[in-house]
Design a protein around this motif. Structure first.
Motif: not given
Length: 124
Positions: A65-69, A101-106, A119-124
């Motif tokens: 269950g280790e969390l990693t992107s 995140s460098k992706s531009g998504f929170a 992943e749950l994300n939103i535009e920053r």
């Protein structure tokens, strides 16, 4: 020519445990599923679907269950980062936050009971 992503299928080991997570933690609505010769569940997510397939022998089960992107995952776009974060914390699931995140998504990462990364994300 590909039109759109229709569904994502995930292997799970315990259907009741998985359904509890997707219903009670991620608040997804289960939809009708054809009567296959193996257990599973389907969920409608916007215009796409998420399919759970009980298959304990799947080679895609991470065993952690280790969390990693960096591992394979899929992402849900959420309406509110703060509300999602507050909700997830109230459920007691482990989370990994990455607002900048460098992706531009929170981003918020969680895993289901079988270690499937979400992943749950939103535009920053």
């Amino acid at each position: 020519m590909i039109e759109y992503l229709h569904h994502v299928s995930l292997a799970v080991t315990d259907l009741d445990r998985a359904k509890s997570f997707y219903r009670n933690v991620l608040c997804l609505n289960e939809i009708e599923r054809p009567d296959f010769d193996f257990p599973g569940a389907w969920y409608q997510v916007g215009s796409q679907q998420l399919h759970l397939i009980v298959y304990p022998e799947a080679s895609t089960l991470r065993g952690t269950g280790e969390l990693t992107s960096k591992e394979g995952h899929f992402a849900f776009r959420v309406k509110s980062y703060e509300e999602t974060l507050e909700w997830l914390k109230s459920t007691g699931v482990e989370i990994q936050e990455n607002y900048y995140s460098k992706s531009g998504f929170a981003q918020i990462f969680v895993s289901d009971p079988d270690g499937n990364l979400i992943e749950l994300n939103i535009e920053r």
